[in-house]
Write an enzyme that holds these catalytic residues in place. Sequence first.
Site, mmCIF file in Angstrom:
data_model
loop_
_atom_site.group_PDB
_atom_site.id
_atom_site.type_symbol
_atom_site.label_atom_id
_atom_site.label_comp_id
_atom_site.label_asym_id
_atom_site.label_seq_id
_atom_site.Cartn_x
_atom_site.Cartn_y
_atom_site.Cartn_z
ATOM 1 N N ASN A 7 110.484 13.536 11.356
ATOM 2 C CA ASN A 7 111.647 14.018 12.324
ATOM 3 C C ASN A 7 111.725 15.504 12.043
ATOM 4 O O ASN A 7 111.918 16.004 10.928
ATOM 5 C CB ASN A 7 112.735 13.303 12.160
ATOM 6 C CG ASN A 7 113.713 13.633 13.221
ATOM 7 O OD1 ASN A 7 114.002 14.995 13.448
ATOM 8 N ND2 ASN A 7 114.608 12.904 13.930
ATOM 9 N N HIS A 10 115.564 19.416 12.492
ATOM 10 C CA HIS A 10 116.142 20.428 11.300
ATOM 11 C C HIS A 10 115.366 21.468 11.431
ATOM 12 O O HIS A 10 116.198 22.576 10.776
ATOM 13 C CB HIS A 10 116.757 19.799 10.157
ATOM 14 C CG HIS A 10 117.543 18.545 10.556
ATOM 15 N ND1 HIS A 10 118.673 18.754 11.350
ATOM 16 C CD2 HIS A 10 117.969 17.267 9.993
ATOM 17 C CE1 HIS A 10 119.427 17.757 11.332
ATOM 18 N NE2 HIS A 10 119.062 16.728 10.642
ATOM 19 N N HIS A 43 114.855 14.487 18.560
ATOM 20 C CA HIS A 43 116.053 13.796 19.151
ATOM 21 C C HIS A 43 116.539 14.870 20.000
ATOM 22 O O HIS A 43 116.946 16.181 19.702
ATOM 23 C CB HIS A 43 116.906 13.416 18.129
ATOM 24 C CG HIS A 43 118.224 12.818 18.784
ATOM 25 N ND1 HIS A 43 119.213 12.355 18.041
ATOM 26 C CD2 HIS A 43 118.579 12.547 20.082
ATOM 27 C CE1 HIS A 43 120.230 11.843 18.776
ATOM 28 N NE2 HIS A 43 119.750 11.914 19.936
ATOM 29 N N ARG A 45 119.147 15.890 22.006
ATOM 30 C CA ARG A 45 120.604 15.470 22.198
ATOM 31 C C ARG A 45 121.240 16.044 23.366
ATOM 32 O O ARG A 45 120.836 17.111 23.893
ATOM 33 C CB ARG A 45 121.514 15.818 20.874
ATOM 34 C CG ARG A 45 121.123 15.578 19.574
ATOM 35 C CD ARG A 45 121.983 15.767 18.599
ATOM 36 N NE ARG A 45 123.290 15.217 18.642
ATOM 37 C CZ ARG A 45 123.670 14.082 18.192
ATOM 38 N NH1 ARG A 45 123.105 13.679 17.533
ATOM 39 N NH2 ARG A 45 124.948 13.826 18.361
ATOM 40 N N ARG A 49 121.639 20.713 20.591
ATOM 41 C CA ARG A 49 122.243 21.228 19.350
ATOM 42 C C ARG A 49 121.030 21.868 18.656
ATOM 43 O O ARG A 49 121.239 22.788 17.768
ATOM 44 C CB ARG A 49 123.342 20.790 18.398
ATOM 45 C CG ARG A 49 122.854 19.392 18.002
ATOM 46 C CD ARG A 49 123.448 18.937 16.927
ATOM 47 N NE ARG A 49 124.724 18.091 17.300
ATOM 48 C CZ ARG A 49 125.614 17.217 16.655
ATOM 49 N NH1 ARG A 49 125.195 16.883 15.569
ATOM 50 N NH2 ARG A 49 126.388 16.729 17.398
ATOM 51 N N GLU A 70 113.561 10.612 20.502
ATOM 52 C CA GLU A 70 114.814 9.911 20.232
ATOM 53 C C GLU A 70 115.769 10.402 21.208
ATOM 54 O O GLU A 70 115.993 11.757 21.492
ATOM 55 C CB GLU A 70 115.226 10.378 18.976
ATOM 56 C CG GLU A 70 115.651 9.149 18.045
ATOM 57 C CD GLU A 70 116.030 9.843 16.584
ATOM 58 O OE1 GLU A 70 115.180 10.011 15.688
ATOM 59 O OE2 GLU A 70 117.212 10.147 16.694
ATOM 60 N N THR A 101 123.101 10.574 14.115
ATOM 61 C CA THR A 101 123.436 9.381 14.581
ATOM 62 C C THR A 101 124.001 8.608 13.640
ATOM 63 O O THR A 101 123.310 8.393 12.299
ATOM 64 C CB THR A 101 121.901 8.809 15.129
ATOM 65 O OG1 THR A 101 121.179 9.831 15.613
ATOM 66 C CG2 THR A 101 122.082 7.594 15.890
ATOM 67 N N GLU A 151 114.158 -0.202 15.539
ATOM 68 C CA GLU A 151 113.880 0.760 14.303
ATOM 69 C C GLU A 151 115.146 0.363 13.620
ATOM 70 O O GLU A 151 116.344 0.387 14.145
ATOM 71 C CB GLU A 151 114.181 1.997 14.783
ATOM 72 C CG GLU A 151 114.123 2.981 13.379
ATOM 73 C CD GLU A 151 114.102 4.515 13.627
ATOM 74 O OE1 GLU A 151 113.509 5.002 14.718
ATOM 75 O OE2 GLU A 151 114.859 5.081 13.005
ATOM 76 N N HIS A 190 116.657 6.550 8.685
ATOM 77 C CA HIS A 190 117.914 7.274 8.699
ATOM 78 C C HIS A 190 118.300 7.195 7.057
ATOM 79 O O HIS A 190 118.587 6.215 6.634
ATOM 80 C CB HIS A 190 119.011 6.551 9.389
ATOM 81 C CG HIS A 190 120.146 7.540 9.913
ATOM 82 N ND1 HIS A 190 121.128 8.082 9.107
ATOM 83 C CD2 HIS A 190 120.082 8.157 11.148
ATOM 84 C CE1 HIS A 190 121.821 8.738 9.645
ATOM 85 N NE2 HIS A 190 121.449 9.118 10.753
HETATM 86 N N1 PXP Z 1 115.888 7.514 12.986
HETATM 87 C C1 PXP Z 1 116.696 7.813 13.916
HETATM 88 C C2 PXP Z 1 116.953 6.677 15.127
HETATM 89 C C3 PXP Z 1 117.590 8.823 13.714
HETATM 90 O O1 PXP Z 1 118.527 9.065 14.583
HETATM 91 C C4 PXP Z 1 117.386 9.642 12.458
HETATM 92 C C5 PXP Z 1 118.349 10.728 12.629
HETATM 93 O O2 PXP Z 1 118.029 11.888 13.503
HETATM 94 C C6 PXP Z 1 116.301 9.381 11.863
HETATM 95 C C7 PXP Z 1 115.563 8.282 11.977
HETATM 96 C C8 PXP Z 1 115.936 10.301 10.763
HETATM 97 O O3 PXP Z 1 116.947 10.357 9.634
HETATM 98 P P1 PXP Z 1 117.194 11.386 8.303
HETATM 99 O O4 PXP Z 1 117.216 12.551 9.119
HETATM 100 O O5 PXP Z 1 118.316 10.917 7.803
HETATM 101 O O6 PXP Z 1 115.684 11.072 7.684
#
Ligand code: PXP
Length: 240
Positions: A7, A10, A43, A45, A49, A70, A101, A151, A190
């Site tokens: 992901n 960030h 994601h 959003r 953001r 996402e 999330t 997931e 997550h």
């Molecule tokens: N999976 C989903 C559905 C999420 O919402 C997130 C956070 O955006 C992640 C995975 C990744 O989580 P993390 O950034 O804590 O690794």
Amino acid sequence: MKRLSVNIDHVATLRQARGENEPDPVTAALIAELAGAVGIVSHLREDRRHIQDGDVYLLRKVLKTKLDLEMAATDEIVEIALDVVPDLVTLVPERREELTTEGGLDVVSQFKRMKTVTEKFHSKGILVSLFIAPEKEQIAAAKNAGADFVELHTGEYANAKGSAVEHQLDRLKRAARDARALGLGINAGHGLNYRNLKPVAKIEEIEEFSIGQSIIAHAVFVGLERAVKEMIDILREAGN
Ligand code: PXP
């Protein structure tokens, strides 16, 4: 071996902090692919953001692996996703004030909406994953709504302390078994990081992990390629 999707949200968070054009999340996605990620997660959003609409369209164009978009199942974002045509959409709950999330989708109470949205995506050939707590009723509802994947939310496992860790791990194991029995594909994510991933990676039924924060945080110090490779090494060490 288990697969890793990265992901890259960030990287965009850092870019948005200055409203400039770097660091570029699309560049990050390409580096993550070269380092061995099998997919890129992003994601979009409602409040935009971090990731922006243009990022998603560009990711769709340049990725060589797969794009997992996402998103909340709102009309606006569903329209964009139908236009982008990612390989997979992962539907998540979204609250404006949350930092990330927070919980899984309540597919049981939003069953009709989830089913309708899933059908829309299927009509365009887009696979659908539902981000849910590791609970039997949610898994069954996801299956009945037509989802291809679930997931499993690993946030409670990641936050657990002491003996609660084993309890949360057992919940994930049971949920993975339940989902497999229904023929669903199984991803998890997550809050996973370099310290807590291995025990979950040993759960046979889980096929793929979606990890963001810890990889991007580590990348600040060691570089993204190495950060992705080190996470893949943990999956390799976990076996199966
Ligand atoms: N999976 C989903 C559905 C999420 O919402 C997130 C956070 O955006 C992640 C995975 C990744 O989580 P993390 O950034 O804590 O690794």
